[in-house]
Enzyme design. Structure first.
Site, mmCIF file in Angstrom:
data_model
loop_
_atom_site.group_PDB
_atom_site.id
_atom_site.type_symbol
_atom_site.label_atom_id
_atom_site.label_comp_id
_atom_site.label_asym_id
_atom_site.label_seq_id
_atom_site.Cartn_x
_atom_site.Cartn_y
_atom_site.Cartn_z
ATOM 1 N N GLU A 47 -14.546 16.563 0.210
ATOM 2 C CA GLU A 47 -14.806 17.713 -0.656
ATOM 3 C C GLU A 47 -15.600 17.379 -1.916
ATOM 4 O O GLU A 47 -15.111 17.525 -3.040
ATOM 5 C CB GLU A 47 -13.483 18.393 -1.052
ATOM 6 C CG GLU A 47 -12.668 18.846 0.136
ATOM 7 C CD GLU A 47 -11.468 19.719 -0.234
ATOM 8 O OE1 GLU A 47 -11.230 19.909 -1.442
ATOM 9 O OE2 GLU A 47 -10.802 20.217 0.663
ATOM 10 N N GLU B 32 -8.739 19.586 7.155
ATOM 11 C CA GLU B 32 -7.627 20.094 6.345
ATOM 12 C C GLU B 32 -7.490 21.580 6.545
ATOM 13 O O GLU B 32 -8.467 22.319 6.415
ATOM 14 C CB GLU B 32 -7.848 19.890 4.830
ATOM 15 C CG GLU B 32 -7.636 18.507 4.328
ATOM 16 C CD GLU B 32 -7.813 18.387 2.814
ATOM 17 O OE1 GLU B 32 -7.616 19.382 2.085
ATOM 18 O OE2 GLU B 32 -8.165 17.278 2.375
HETATM 19 C C1 PNW Z 1 -8.047 20.047 -1.208
HETATM 20 N N1 PNW Z 1 -10.197 24.418 -5.399
HETATM 21 O O1 PNW Z 1 -8.063 20.259 -2.585
HETATM 22 C C2 PNW Z 1 -7.908 18.561 -1.131
HETATM 23 O O2 PNW Z 1 -8.733 17.894 -0.237
HETATM 24 C C3 PNW Z 1 -6.504 18.102 -1.055
HETATM 25 O O3 PNW Z 1 -6.405 16.849 -1.663
HETATM 26 C C4 PNW Z 1 -5.597 19.150 -1.682
HETATM 27 O O4 PNW Z 1 -4.276 18.719 -1.841
HETATM 28 C C5 PNW Z 1 -5.694 20.398 -0.809
HETATM 29 O O5 PNW Z 1 -7.031 20.821 -0.682
HETATM 30 C C6 PNW Z 1 -4.869 21.576 -1.299
HETATM 31 O O6 PNW Z 1 -5.318 21.990 -2.558
HETATM 32 C C7 PNW Z 1 -8.579 21.347 -3.202
HETATM 33 O O7 PNW Z 1 -9.885 24.515 -6.575
HETATM 34 C C8 PNW Z 1 -8.205 21.530 -4.510
HETATM 35 O O8 PNW Z 1 -10.996 25.214 -4.848
HETATM 36 C C9 PNW Z 1 -8.739 22.556 -5.233
HETATM 37 C C10 PNW Z 1 -9.657 23.397 -4.625
HETATM 38 C C11 PNW Z 1 -10.030 23.240 -3.319
HETATM 39 C C12 PNW Z 1 -9.479 22.190 -2.602
#
Ligand code: PNW
Length: 483
Positions: A171, A382
């Site tokens: 990401e 994921e």
């Molecule tokens: C992803 N946003 O995180 C990550 O790859 C993981 O480590 C995380 O725990 C999971 O999704 C759940 O959040 C994100 O703000 C964190 O858009 C924040 C965002 C998107 C993905």
């Protein structure tokens, strides 16, 4: 719509991968052990107000000391693959010389997985940049991309003989725009166009590492992108349509287009033409030859999908969480140059993150990748949901909401597979409850519940459900009538 109709008993292909995913900083703990030094998340989580309740990854779920137990639980739950990430500051503390003691942990992990018949799927970068590199500018410094390649090579030299699949970055949208524009994630910089600069250097790091590992014999290389499905609030309102286009360009095409077409999207370049970094147009950080490196062919595409959004170009107050909302910090938009865009609620049910439950978006996203980009094997690296899970009096953790969520999202995946999209597998986020970044331990994404006071692991009812799915490859109808 389409997915709602897709009920009844569904069988997945026999070789479909049923995986579980984690990331180093979210689970390992042991932040000062065996030579590991600080990452940007160690630093950021010490900043008052940066992480809910002042939580840090210092202990996390103590996976560093409980790795064998965790792999045993995954095996018991039928995982056919485990997606984990390697902590750069363990392998090259302070981004310096290779640290054999740090690499040894991953060596043991890989052997343990293989001995239990679980295929390791390795992510090189899931956000724990060595702090010393951030002190030198982090991802806004081009040199970081070259340091990443050095680090990637040292991991590949140690584990390349046993790990079949390599993901460069997890990401990069989050690393770049949450880290350097909105400041919701480490390193917490709120510097507008710095997100675009960081994004370019992350993509460059990806491309250079792909070229280097390819030359060393790696044959299954990829990247995990968190992609979204933006729908204009009013498809007949040009202001909303423009807002949705902007979100699509900054969230999706900023990454997909250079990787798969060797060029940044023209509309994004136009929208961001006035944005400067260090007093110069941001785009000057793109050097000749960079896009050729970034578009080096890859073998698999990892997609992380949680939800899409309705998007408006008008001020709105009836909005939903877009994932980056953070309770204790000033809310800045990660969408540089498009800060006016809002995300109105569609009235859909939401998870504990405030994220809409929107399986049909996943189906449309998979179709779009199939239609618009080269047809690589896609893996959902994921998907998952946070719910406020807690043990009942009998000690069981019952999470029917997560089962319903997974059932719906997997029906969306199945529909895409039936339509010919090459989806090779699904990695549940996450194997266990863990450090959920800016939300600390308040949000639980696991199939396995963790009691943070005792570190006791308890598979939730969803874990049993997932194990059954992994064993049979069959999704049953909700009323169980087809059993
Ligand atoms: C992803 N946003 O995180 C990550 O790859 C993981 O480590 C995380 O725990 C999971 O999704 C759940 O959040 C994100 O703000 C964190 O858009 C924040 C965002 C998107 C993905």
């Amino acid at each position: 719509a389409a997915v709602v109709e897709h009920r009844g008993r569904l069988s997945f292909p026999p070789d479909f991968v049923w995986g579980m995913a984690t990331a180093s900083y979210q689970i390992e703990g042991a932040v000062a052990e065996d030579g590991r030094t600080a990452s940007i998340w160690d630093t950021f989580s010490q900043v008052p107000g940066a992480v809910m309740s002042g939580d840090t990854g210092e202990v996390a779920v103590d996976h560093y000391h409980r790795m064998r137990e965790d792999v045993a639980i995954m095996a018991d739950l039928g995982a056919s693959s485990y997606r984990f990430s390697v902590a750069w500051p363990r392998v090259r503390p302070d981004a310096g010389a290779v640290n054999p003691a740090g690499l040894a942990f991953y060596d043991r992990l890989v052997d343990e997985l293989l001995s239990r018949g679980i295929a390791p799927w390795l992510t090189l970068y899931h956000w724990d940049l060595p702090q010393v590199l951030e002190d030198a500018g982090g991802w806004t410094n081009r040199d970081t991309a070259h340091r990443f390649v050095e680090y990637a090579v040292s991991v590949h030299e140690a584990l390349g003989d046993r790990v079949p699949t390599w993901t460069t970055l997890n990401e990069p949208w989050c690393s770049a725009f949450l880290g350097y524009s909105a400041g919701h994630h480490a390193p917490g910089r709120q510097e507008g166009a710095a997100g675009l600069v960081a994004g370019h250097h992350l993509l460059l790091a990806h491309g250079l590492a792909v070229q280097e590992l390819r030359s060393r014999g790696a044959d299954r290389l990829g990247i995990s992108l968190n992609l979204t499905v933006p729908d204009p609030s009013d498809p007949d309102d040009p202001v909303d349509v423009d807002a949705a286009r902007r979100i699509d360009s900054l969230h999706n095409r900023f990454f997909l287009d250079p990787i798969f077409r060797g060029a940044y999207p023209a509309d994004l370049l136009e929208d961001t033409a006035g944005l400067t970094f260090d007093g110069r147009p941001w785009v000057e950080v793109v050097h000749d030859g960079d896009l050729a490196a970034i578009s080096a062919p890859i073998d698999v595409l990892g997609v992380n999908y949680y939800h899409g959004n309705e998007v408006s170009g008008h001020p709105r107050t009836d909005v939903v969480g877009i994932g980056s909302d953070q309770p204790d910090r000033v809310a800045l938009s990660p969408f540089v140059g498009s800060e006016h865009v809002t995300f109105p609620s569609r009235g859909l049910p939401v998870t504990d993150m405030g994220w809409e439950i929107q399986p049909e978006g996943l189906h449309r996203l998979l179709r779009r990748l199939h239609d618009d980009y080269p047809r690589l094997p896609v893996y959902l690296t994921e998907t998952g949901a946070a719910f406020a899970d807690r043990p009942d009096d009998d000690g069981e953790v019952r999470d029917p909401d997560r089962i319903a969520f997974l059932d719906a999202y997997l029906r969306a995946v199945h529909l895409a597979v039936e339509e010919g999209v090459d989806v090779g597998g699904f990695f549940h986020w996450s194997y266990c409850d863990n450090f959920e970044w800016a939300f600390g331990y308040a949000k639980r994404f696991g199939l396995v519940h963790v009691d943070y006071a005792t570190q006791v692991r308890t598979p939730k009812s969803s874990a049993r459900w997932y194990a059954d799915l992994a064993r049979t490859g069959v999704l049953h109808s909700a009323d169980g009538s087809d059993h």
